[in-house]
Write a protein that holds these residues in place. Structure first.
Motif, PDB file in Angstrom:
ATOM      1  N   LYS A 200       0.823  -1.208   0.000  1.00 35.05           N
ATOM      2  CA  LYS A 200       0.000   0.000   0.000  1.00 35.05           C
ATOM      3  C   LYS A 200       0.862   1.266   0.000  1.00 35.05           C
ATOM      4  N   ASP A 201       2.078   1.181   0.561  1.00 38.16           N
ATOM      5  CA  ASP A 201       2.959   2.348   0.565  1.00 38.16           C
ATOM      6  C   ASP A 201       3.472   2.667  -0.835  1.00 38.16           C
ATOM      7  N   LEU A 202       3.550   1.635  -1.680  1.00 35.12           N
ATOM      8  CA  LEU A 202       4.028   1.847  -3.043  1.00 35.12           C
ATOM      9  C   LEU A 202       3.080   2.771  -3.805  1.00 35.12           C
ATOM     10  N   LEU A 203       1.809   2.780  -3.424  1.00 33.67           N
ATOM     11  CA  LEU A 203       0.835   3.646  -4.087  1.00 33.67           C
ATOM     12  C   LEU A 203       1.170   5.124  -3.876  1.00 33.67           C
ATOM     13  N   LYS A 204       1.883   5.424  -2.816  1.00 28.91           N
ATOM     14  CA  LYS A 204       2.248   6.818  -2.551  1.00 28.91           C
ATOM     15  C   LYS A 204       3.140   7.371  -3.655  1.00 28.91           C
ATOM     16  N   LEU A 205       3.915   6.492  -4.298  1.00 27.83           N
ATOM     17  CA  LEU A 205       4.782   6.936  -5.390  1.00 27.83           C
ATOM     18  C   LEU A 205       3.979   7.332  -6.612  1.00 27.83           C
ATOM     19  N   GLN A 206       2.765   6.793  -6.727  1.00 30.10           N
ATOM     20  CA  GLN A 206       1.910   7.153  -7.858  1.00 30.10           C
ATOM     21  C   GLN A 206       1.534   8.630  -7.790  1.00 30.10           C
ATOM     22  N   ARG A 207       1.282   9.101  -6.571  1.00 31.21           N
ATOM     23  CA  ARG A 207       0.840  10.477  -6.400  1.00 31.21           C
ATOM     24  C   ARG A 207       2.001  11.441  -6.182  1.00 31.21           C
ATOM     25  N   ALA A 208       3.119  10.879  -5.706  1.00 28.36           N
ATOM     26  CA  ALA A 208       4.283  11.739  -5.445  1.00 28.36           C
ATOM     27  C   ALA A 208       5.551  11.050  -5.932  1.00 28.36           C
ATOM     28  N   PRO A 209       5.792  11.061  -7.262  1.00 28.06           N
ATOM     29  CA  PRO A 209       6.950  10.359  -7.838  1.00 28.06           C
ATOM     30  C   PRO A 209       8.293  10.840  -7.291  1.00 28.06           C
ATOM     31  N   GLU A 210       8.308  12.055  -6.731  1.00 26.81           N
ATOM     32  CA  GLU A 210       9.573  12.575  -6.215  1.00 26.81           C
ATOM     33  C   GLU A 210      10.003  11.897  -4.919  1.00 26.81           C
ATOM     34  N   LEU A 211       9.089  11.116  -4.311  1.00 29.47           N
ATOM     35  CA  LEU A 211       9.423  10.408  -3.079  1.00 29.47           C
ATOM     36  C   LEU A 211      10.520   9.377  -3.323  1.00 29.47           C
ATOM     37  N   ASN A 212      11.394   9.225  -2.358  1.00 28.57           N
ATOM     38  CA  ASN A 212      12.434   8.197  -2.433  1.00 28.57           C
ATOM     39  C   ASN A 212      11.876   6.926  -1.814  1.00 28.57           C
ATOM     40  N   ILE A 213      11.950   5.827  -2.552  1.00 29.96           N
ATOM     41  CA  ILE A 213      11.371   4.580  -2.067  1.00 29.96           C
ATOM     42  C   ILE A 213      12.025   4.138  -0.754  1.00 29.96           C
ATOM     43  N   ARG A 214      13.257   4.545  -0.530  1.00 31.99           N
ATOM     44  CA  ARG A 214      13.933   4.176   0.718  1.00 31.99           C
ATOM     45  C   ARG A 214      13.203   4.743   1.929  1.00 31.99           C
ATOM     46  N   ALA A 215      12.584   5.899   1.726  1.00 31.79           N
ATOM     47  CA  ALA A 215      11.874   6.539   2.832  1.00 31.79           C
ATOM     48  C   ALA A 215      10.602   5.765   3.203  1.00 31.79           C
ATOM     49  N   LEU A 216      10.148   4.885   2.313  1.00 32.92           N
ATOM     50  CA  LEU A 216       8.935   4.113   2.558  1.00 32.92           C
ATOM     51  C   LEU A 216       9.221   2.787   3.258  1.00 32.92           C
ATOM     52  N   LEU A 217      10.500   2.414   3.335  1.00 31.33           N
ATOM     53  CA  LEU A 217      10.852   1.115   3.902  1.00 31.33           C
ATOM     54  C   LEU A 217      10.658   1.098   5.414  1.00 31.33           C
ATOM     55  N   ARG A 218      10.223  -0.042   5.892  1.00 30.22           N
ATOM     56  CA  ARG A 218      10.085  -0.256   7.334  1.00 30.22           C
ATOM     57  C   ARG A 218      11.180  -1.221   7.777  1.00 30.22           C
ATOM     58  N   PRO A 219      11.594  -1.158   9.034  1.00 34.19           N
ATOM     59  CA  PRO A 219      12.704  -2.023   9.485  1.00 34.19           C
ATOM     60  C   PRO A 219      12.353  -3.504   9.333  1.00 34.19           C
ATOM     61  N   ALA A 220      13.337  -4.271   8.909  1.00 33.13           N
ATOM     62  CA  ALA A 220      13.160  -5.724   8.804  1.00 33.13           C
ATOM     63  C   ALA A 220      13.496  -6.365  10.143  1.00 33.13           C
ATOM     64  N   VAL A 221      12.714  -7.367  10.510  1.00 37.76           N
ATOM     65  CA  VAL A 221      12.956  -8.119  11.743  1.00 37.76           C
ATOM     66  C   VAL A 221      13.609  -9.442  11.372  1.00 37.76           C
ATOM     67  N   PHE A 222      14.730  -9.755  11.998  1.00 36.08           N
ATOM     68  CA  PHE A 222      15.466 -10.985  11.713  1.00 36.08           C
ATOM     69  C   PHE A 222      15.369 -11.919  12.919  1.00 36.08           C
ATOM     70  N   ILE A 223      15.086 -13.177  12.642  1.00 39.01           N
ATOM     71  CA  ILE A 223      14.975 -14.175  13.710  1.00 39.01           C
ATOM     72  C   ILE A 223      15.738 -15.441  13.300  1.00 39.01           C
ATOM     73  N   PRO A 224      16.192 -16.233  14.273  1.00 34.66           N
ATOM     74  CA  PRO A 224      16.892 -17.490  13.934  1.00 34.66           C
ATOM     75  C   PRO A 224      15.903 -18.580  13.547  1.00 34.66           C
ATOM     76  N   GLU A 225      16.396 -19.553  12.789  1.00 35.32           N
ATOM     77  CA  GLU A 225      15.552 -20.690  12.390  1.00 35.32           C
ATOM     78  C   GLU A 225      14.990 -21.426  13.601  1.00 35.32           C
ATOM     79  N   SER A 226      15.726 -21.404  14.702  1.00 35.76           N
ATOM     80  CA  SER A 226      15.336 -22.164  15.891  1.00 35.76           C
ATOM     81  C   SER A 226      14.263 -21.463  16.726  1.00 35.76           C
ATOM     82  N   LYS A 227      13.821 -20.301  16.300  1.00 39.18           N
ATOM     83  CA  LYS A 227      12.824 -19.551  17.066  1.00 39.18           C
ATOM     84  C   LYS A 227      11.533 -20.344  17.172  1.00 39.18           C
TER      85      LYS A 227
END
Length: 292
Positions: free
Chosen positions: A120-147
């Protein structure tokens, strides 16, 4: 006057078991292992104490205690990911074709995940192409396989994050897991954006002139829609659905991303559930080769 033994009085008041029930519980103290507990649930269903759906969910909760993220994750080779350097139209194409709501985003190589992009955040680029896609990224959560899945579900609920990247013991990307993957261990398959009612259709045109086809679409319907004869290579075999036919032709349960050519059509597996293909991306071979 106050009761001199309030605690004892409370216990005696709450214990409503009959003498025979106490004797029975003394002789049969109840399950002392998960296997016995699951067997007890089956007996409870047979005796109409709980319903079938309740038994399945309770069994799912019990079995989930033994499962880890590595047991139910989507393996790294089958992860749908976005390249931060890709053109906007290419990113939009991946989002439309896969219909996921969240995507890991990588830079340079797939091992270098720099964040999560909400569709849904990608739609923001439709209305504001000047936006940097990096600014739309959310932090990734990393977990071990054993979780453990129990712990993971608790974290998903606590931080409202619905996707985690799974890493192996060497820190490499092993796969990804979503809250839906975890919940399905309890409640079974969850209907999502791919799962539509039969009367809403089974073949859909996509923007790139290909088609999304439900795995339970009849072979006759596919043949008619594409104007080709889709038939098994083994004439003695008889199949009703296109998903069953493609699985037989491939010789195994197809995985997401695999493809097979039959009857002049290229079938790419988009989505699987319960050991069956839910959706294919289908196109005439001539289109795949750049013609037509």
């Amino acid at each position: 006057m106050s009761d001199p033994h309030p605690a004892r009085h409370s216990v005696e008041k709450e214990d409503k078991r009959t003498f025979l029930q106490k004797i029975q519980e003394f002789i049969h103290p109840g399950p002392d292992s998960r296997a016995e507990l699951i067997e007890t649930l089956a007996d409870a269903e047979d005796n109409d104490i709980i319903g079938a759906e309740s038994r399945v969910m309770l069994e799912g909760v019990i079995r989930m205690a033994d499962l880890t993220a590595g047991d139910v994750m989507v393996a790294a080779p089958r992860m749908d990911m976005l390249n931060i350097d890709a053109e906007h139209d290419d990113l939009l194409g991946v989002v439309i074709d896969t219909a996921h709501s969240r995507f890991p985003v990588f830079e340079r190589d797939r091992e270098n995940i720099i964040g999560i992009l909400m569709a849904k955040d990608l739609l923001k680029l439709q209305r504001a192409p000047e936006l940097n896609i990096r600014a739309l990224l959310r932090p990734a959560v990393f977990i071990p396989e054993s979780k453990g899945l129990n712990d993971l579900l608790r974290e998903f609920r606590g931080n409202r994050n619905h996707l985690a990247i799974v890493v192996d013991e060497f820190g490499r990307i092993a796969g990804l897991i979503t809250i839906e993957d975890v919940l399905e261990q309890i409640v079974g398959e969850i209907e999502d954006e791919f799962d539509i009612e039969d009367d809403e259709g089974d073949i859909f045109g996509l923007a790139d002139r290909t088609y999304r086809v439900s795995g339970d679409t009849s072979i006759a319907r596919v043949s008619e829609a594409f104007g080709v004869a889709v038939v098994p290579t083994d004439a003695e075999q008889d199949f009703d659905t296109i998903g069953g036919l493609i699985a037989h032709e491939m010789g195994h349960v197809p995985k997401r991303g695999e493809h097979h050519v039959l009857g002049g059509l290229n079938f790419v597996v988009l989505h699987t559930k319960g050991g069956a293909v839910r959706w294919f991306k289908v196109s005439p071979v001539s289109i795949e080769n750049g013609a037509g």
